[in-house]
Design a protein around this motif. Structure first.
Motif, PDB file in Angstrom:
ATOM      1  N   PRO A  33       1.313  -1.416   0.289  1.00 24.42           N
ATOM      2  CA  PRO A  33      -0.194   0.022  -0.166  1.00 24.42           C
ATOM      3  C   PRO A  33       0.475   1.303  -0.234  1.00 24.42           C
ATOM      4  O   PRO A  33       1.923   0.830   0.063  1.00 24.42           O
ATOM      5  CB  PRO A  33      -0.748  -0.274   1.394  1.00 24.42           C
ATOM      6  CG  PRO A  33       0.082  -1.352   2.184  1.00 24.42           C
ATOM      7  CD  PRO A  33       0.754  -2.243   1.177  1.00 24.42           C
ATOM      8  N   PHE A  34       0.162   1.823  -0.521  1.00 23.24           N
ATOM      9  CA  PHE A  34       0.608   3.771  -0.588  1.00 23.24           C
ATOM     10  C   PHE A  34       0.987   4.172   0.914  1.00 23.24           C
ATOM     11  O   PHE A  34       0.541   3.676   1.861  1.00 23.24           O
ATOM     12  CB  PHE A  34       0.089   4.971  -0.938  1.00 23.24           C
ATOM     13  CG  PHE A  34      -0.008   4.683  -2.456  1.00 23.24           C
ATOM     14  CD1 PHE A  34       0.449   4.517  -3.842  1.00 23.24           C
ATOM     15  CD2 PHE A  34      -1.256   3.986  -2.815  1.00 23.24           C
ATOM     16  CE1 PHE A  34       0.842   4.489  -4.901  1.00 23.24           C
ATOM     17  CE2 PHE A  34      -1.616   3.593  -4.502  1.00 23.24           C
ATOM     18  CZ  PHE A  34      -0.754   4.092  -5.309  1.00 23.24           C
ATOM     19  N   LYS A  35       2.312   4.962   1.009  1.00 21.91           N
ATOM     20  CA  LYS A  35       2.627   5.922   2.699  1.00 21.91           C
ATOM     21  C   LYS A  35       2.439   7.277   2.326  1.00 21.91           C
ATOM     22  O   LYS A  35       2.571   7.595   1.590  1.00 21.91           O
ATOM     23  CB  LYS A  35       3.978   5.096   2.507  1.00 21.91           C
ATOM     24  CG  LYS A  35       4.025   4.080   3.347  1.00 21.91           C
ATOM     25  CD  LYS A  35       5.717   3.262   3.825  1.00 21.91           C
ATOM     26  CE  LYS A  35       5.442   2.138   3.969  1.00 21.91           C
ATOM     27  NZ  LYS A  35       6.806   1.925   4.588  1.00 21.91           N
ATOM     28  N   ARG A  36       1.440   7.564   1.973  1.00 27.36           N
ATOM     29  CA  ARG A  36       0.852   9.068   2.492  1.00 27.36           C
ATOM     30  C   ARG A  36       0.756   9.494   3.620  1.00 27.36           C
ATOM     31  O   ARG A  36      -0.326  10.038   4.304  1.00 27.36           O
ATOM     32  CB  ARG A  36      -0.474  10.028   2.306  1.00 27.36           C
ATOM     33  CG  ARG A  36       0.837   9.041   0.209  1.00 27.36           C
ATOM     34  CD  ARG A  36      -0.728   9.541  -0.783  1.00 27.36           C
ATOM     35  NE  ARG A  36      -0.516   9.031  -2.294  1.00 27.36           N
ATOM     36  CZ  ARG A  36      -1.691   9.237  -2.903  1.00 27.36           C
ATOM     37  NH1 ARG A  36      -3.338   9.184  -2.562  1.00 27.36           N
ATOM     38  NH2 ARG A  36      -1.672   8.447  -4.140  1.00 27.36           N
TER      39      ARG A  36
ATOM     40  N   VAL B 145      -7.058   6.289  -1.558  1.00 32.06           N
ATOM     41  CA  VAL B 145      -6.990   4.987  -1.718  1.00 32.06           C
ATOM     42  C   VAL B 145      -6.138   4.513  -0.601  1.00 32.06           C
ATOM     43  O   VAL B 145      -6.132   5.166   0.705  1.00 32.06           O
ATOM     44  CB  VAL B 145      -5.722   4.945  -2.348  1.00 32.06           C
ATOM     45  CG1 VAL B 145      -5.544   6.206  -3.936  1.00 32.06           C
ATOM     46  CG2 VAL B 145      -4.284   6.389  -2.007  1.00 32.06           C
ATOM     47  N   ASP B 146      -6.294   3.204  -0.457  1.00 30.85           N
ATOM     48  CA  ASP B 146      -6.079   3.111   1.199  1.00 30.85           C
ATOM     49  C   ASP B 146      -4.754   2.439   1.332  1.00 30.85           C
ATOM     50  O   ASP B 146      -3.824   3.310   0.026  1.00 30.85           O
ATOM     51  CB  ASP B 146      -6.072   1.302   0.558  1.00 30.85           C
ATOM     52  CG  ASP B 146      -7.060   0.364   0.516  1.00 30.85           C
ATOM     53  OD1 ASP B 146      -8.077   1.463   0.656  1.00 30.85           O
ATOM     54  OD2 ASP B 146      -7.631  -0.407   0.065  1.00 30.85           O
ATOM     55  N   LEU B 147      -3.777   2.883   2.045  1.00 34.91           N
ATOM     56  CA  LEU B 147      -3.077   3.677   2.953  1.00 34.91           C
ATOM     57  C   LEU B 147      -2.351   2.583   3.523  1.00 34.91           C
ATOM     58  O   LEU B 147      -3.260   1.434   5.282  1.00 34.91           O
ATOM     59  CB  LEU B 147      -3.057   5.064   3.292  1.00 34.91           C
ATOM     60  CG  LEU B 147      -3.116   5.820   3.164  1.00 34.91           C
ATOM     61  CD1 LEU B 147      -3.056   7.178   3.643  1.00 34.91           C
ATOM     62  CD2 LEU B 147      -2.163   6.257   1.569  1.00 34.91           C
ATOM     63  N   ALA B 148      -0.731   2.729   3.421  1.00 37.75           N
ATOM     64  CA  ALA B 148      -0.288   1.307   4.582  1.00 37.75           C
ATOM     65  C   ALA B 148      -0.157   2.438   6.227  1.00 37.75           C
ATOM     66  O   ALA B 148      -0.822   3.061   6.407  1.00 37.75           O
ATOM     67  CB  ALA B 148       1.423   1.720   4.541  1.00 37.75           C
ATOM     68  N   ALA B 149      -0.912   1.181   6.582  1.00 38.24           N
ATOM     69  CA  ALA B 149      -1.077   1.318   8.713  1.00 38.24           C
ATOM     70  C   ALA B 149       0.500   2.125   8.800  1.00 38.24           C
ATOM     71  O   ALA B 149       1.464   1.432   9.206  1.00 38.24           O
ATOM     72  CB  ALA B 149      -1.921   0.705   9.245  1.00 38.24           C
TER      73      ALA B 149
END
Length: 104
Positions: A1-4, A35-39
């Motif tokens: 997943p993306f990191k934002r 979008v889904d993100l990294a926790a």
């Protein structure tokens, strides 16, 4: 997943003494991205009456209950984390806390 990290908001939190040296951190993280993100991980800093740091602890996404490691778009992650604070005399001086979400 993306990191934002700028799209992850600490929506609510509390830090309360349960008894003796046992505390409870309640925390809600919210993903404001489309979008889904990294926790993320969260840094907890306990402070004294002059807002000086006494203790720091990093809680991983897994510690917060993010088993899949993902925050869905628009979703929330609520966590209740019991903590034992054992230091010589620091527990009596704990007056506040700070939280910081970050990606390690």
């Amino acid at each position: 997943p993306f990191k934002r990290i700028d799209s992850v908001v600490i929506d609510a939190s509390s830090f309360v003494k349960v008894r003796g040296d046992v505390y409870r951190l309640n925390l809600t993280l919210k993903n404001t991205a489309l979008v889904d993100l990294a926790a993320p991980a969260v840094e907890l800093t306990l402070t004294d009456t002059q807002d000086q740091p006494l203790l720091r602890r990093v809680l991983s996404a897994n510690d917060l209950g993010a088993k899949q490691g993902t925050l869905v778009s628009g979703g929330e992650l609520s966590a209740v984390v019991p903590l034992h604070v054992k230091t010589s005399g620091s527990a009596e001086r704990i007056s506040g806390y700070r939280l910081l979400a970050f990606y390690p």
